[in-house]
Design an enzyme around this catalytic site. Structure first.
Site, PDB file in Angstrom:
ATOM      1  N   CYS A  22       1.168  -1.290   0.551  1.00  0.00           N
ATOM      2  CA  CYS A  22       0.303   0.062   0.181  1.00  0.00           C
ATOM      3  C   CYS A  22       1.003   1.466  -0.060  1.00  0.00           C
ATOM      4  CB  CYS A  22      -0.856  -0.323   1.364  1.00  0.00           C
ATOM      5  SG  CYS A  22      -0.316  -0.027   2.543  1.00  0.00           S
ATOM      6  N   HIS A  51       5.739  -4.849   8.928  1.00  0.00           N
ATOM      7  CA  HIS A  51       5.809  -6.168   9.110  1.00  0.00           C
ATOM      8  C   HIS A  51       5.816  -7.118   7.975  1.00  0.00           C
ATOM      9  CE1 HIS A  51       3.010  -5.127  12.916  1.00  0.00           C
ATOM     10  NE2 HIS A  51       4.270  -5.061  13.565  1.00  0.00           N
ATOM     11  N   HIS A 134      -1.096  -4.637  19.644  1.00  0.00           N
ATOM     12  CA  HIS A 134      -0.708  -4.381  18.102  1.00  0.00           C
ATOM     13  C   HIS A 134       0.114  -2.910  18.296  1.00  0.00           C
ATOM     14  CE1 HIS A 134      -0.732  -3.466  13.754  1.00  0.00           C
ATOM     15  NE2 HIS A 134      -0.696  -3.696  13.969  1.00  0.00           N
ATOM     16  N   GLU A 136       0.553   0.027  16.098  1.00  0.00           N
ATOM     17  CA  GLU A 136      -0.778   0.750  16.080  1.00  0.00           C
ATOM     18  C   GLU A 136      -1.484   0.867  17.345  1.00  0.00           C
ATOM     19  OE1 GLU A 136      -3.756   2.095  13.212  1.00  0.00           O
ATOM     20  OE2 GLU A 136      -2.813   0.649  12.596  1.00  0.00           O
ATOM     21  N   THR A 174      -6.009   0.825  11.940  1.00  0.00           N
ATOM     22  CA  THR A 174      -6.697   1.059  10.193  1.00  0.00           C
ATOM     23  C   THR A 174      -6.532  -0.451   9.514  1.00  0.00           C
ATOM     24  OG1 THR A 174      -3.855   0.512  10.072  1.00  0.00           O
ATOM     25  CG2 THR A 174      -5.236   2.657  10.337  1.00  0.00           C
ATOM     26  N   CYS A 204      -7.871   1.357   6.869  1.00  0.00           N
ATOM     27  CA  CYS A 204      -7.794   2.006   5.117  1.00  0.00           C
ATOM     28  C   CYS A 204      -7.941   1.833   4.489  1.00  0.00           C
ATOM     29  CB  CYS A 204      -6.080   2.611   5.448  1.00  0.00           C
ATOM     30  SG  CYS A 204      -5.060   0.520   5.378  1.00  0.00           S
ATOM     31  N   ASN A 234      -2.890  -6.836   9.197  1.00  0.00           N
ATOM     32  CA  ASN A 234      -4.092  -7.240   7.846  1.00  0.00           C
ATOM     33  C   ASN A 234      -3.883  -8.074   7.538  1.00  0.00           C
ATOM     34  OD1 ASN A 234      -2.406  -6.137   4.720  1.00  0.00           O
ATOM     35  ND2 ASN A 234      -1.034  -5.391   6.897  1.00  0.00           N
ATOM     36  N   SER A 277       2.045  -5.449   3.096  1.00  0.00           N
ATOM     37  CA  SER A 277       3.178  -5.245   3.694  1.00  0.00           C
ATOM     38  C   SER A 277       4.500  -6.099   2.731  1.00  0.00           C
ATOM     39  CB  SER A 277       3.604  -5.247   4.940  1.00  0.00           C
ATOM     40  OG  SER A 277       3.198  -5.681   5.690  1.00  0.00           O
TER      41      SER A 277
END
Length: 330
Positions: A22, A51, A134, A136, A174, A204, A234, A277
């Site tokens: 992304c 990650h 996590h 984030e 996200t 996101c 994700n 990622s």
């Protein structure tokens, strides 16, 4: 006359689009490479920049040093913060240790941080939907720790308590499952009818698009292979979404070598995608592995066009080595 045997079904691969990098990951990885080019090694990176095992190993070979905590970075060095973002206390620690910093936090994560700060200023109770531990979530929570309560999925809603049910807002990590998050929001709204939503969805665009693509191919796939690392939120979600969409089987692998031949038994359609990622070279490795086993026919499943890009961190436009030396009085 003998029994009729069913003709073997054609083997094919459904390849999800969009998949892989992304804009936020692309920006963070390029930022490390540029920093190494401009300032030379070592560049310290707090936590994995993104990650993904392969990306981290590749950047280590180029001279990046990954550390868990700011305290591990020698005074007067350059440290980069990962795409997942950090709490304000981390910025303070870096200043104390006289470190020059490059902030590679994804702009979409920064947006959630700013929402947290704004709602805390207005004295809201903030319900942050996300996974405990996590990076984030730790970063966002650190913006307003006394105002934020973590809600880890729909089952956690029963435990949530707030000061004033008319001053409650939800925000989210996200990289969550869109469906599960909306289920959590639904349960929260039942409990707190006055709950307000963030100005725009926090999950996101890339997370949503990759999940939509997997849903489209999941129903047709006997097996879905998601390329990604186990600590990538994700990527893990993509496996869950594939199974939820009707895929008979789904697995997460970092590299093609991790695919188990046994997974292919009785499988005619394999879905392939990758987390946000994951570099495309790893997906190519999986497609090559599958084609060697008769899955040569590749069909693209396109869910969206992505054209979003983010400019590089502004710190890459300054002389950070000089700055670091000045900070540490060398």
């Amino acid at each position: 006359m003998g029994r009729m045997t069913a003709a073997p079904t054609a083997r094919r691969v459904l390849l999800a689009a969009p998949r892989g990098y992304c804009a936020g990951v692309d920006r963070a990885v390029i930022a490390v490479e540029k920093a190494l080019e401009q300032y030379g090694s070592p560049i310290y990176v707090r936590h994995e920049i993104v990650h993904n095992k392969y990306v981290v190993q590749t950047l280590e070979k180029k001279g990046a040093i990954f550390v868990e905590e700011t305290a591990e970075v020698p005074e007067g060095s350059i440290v980069m913060f990962s795409a997942h973002g950090v709490a304000p206390t981390v910025h303070a620690e870096a200043a104390e240790r006289k470190l020059a910093t490059i902030d590679a936090t994804c702009p979409l994560v920064t947006k959630v941080h700013k929402e947290a700060v704004r709602f805390a200023k207005e004295d809201y109770d903030i319900l942050l939907i996300g996974h405990e531990g996590h990076e984030e979530v730790i970063g966002t929570s650190g913006e307003a720790p006394e105002h934020i309560t973590l809600v880890d999925g729909p089952d956690d809603v029963a435990n949530v308590e707030v000061r004033d049910p008319d001053k409650v807002v939800w925000l989210s990590q996200t990289t969550l499952s869109v469906d599960e998050t909306m289920e959590t929001v639904g349960a929260l709204k039942t409990k707190f009818p006055g709950l307000i939503s963030p100005p725009s969805d926090d999950i996101c665009y890339a997370t949503q698009n990759r999940q939509i693509a997997v849903k489209q191919m999941g129903a047709e796939a006997d097996l879905v292979i998601v390329v990604g690392s186990k600590n990538s939120s994700n990527s893990v979600r993509l496996v869950e979404v594939a199974l939820g969409a009707g895929a008979k089987d789904a697995h997460l692998v970092d590299f093609a070598e991790e695919i188990d031949e046994a997974w292919l038994e009785g499988v005619s359609t394999v879905g392939v995608t990758s987390g946000a990622s994951v570099p495309e070279v790893l997906v190519e490795g999986v497609l090559e592995w599958l084609s060697q086993r008769g899955y040569e026919d590749v069909e693209l499943v396109k869910a969206a066009e992505e054209s979003i890009t983010f400019s590089l961190p502004k710190e890459l436009r300054r002389d950070l080595r000089a700055e670091a030396a000045r900070l540490s009085g060398q």
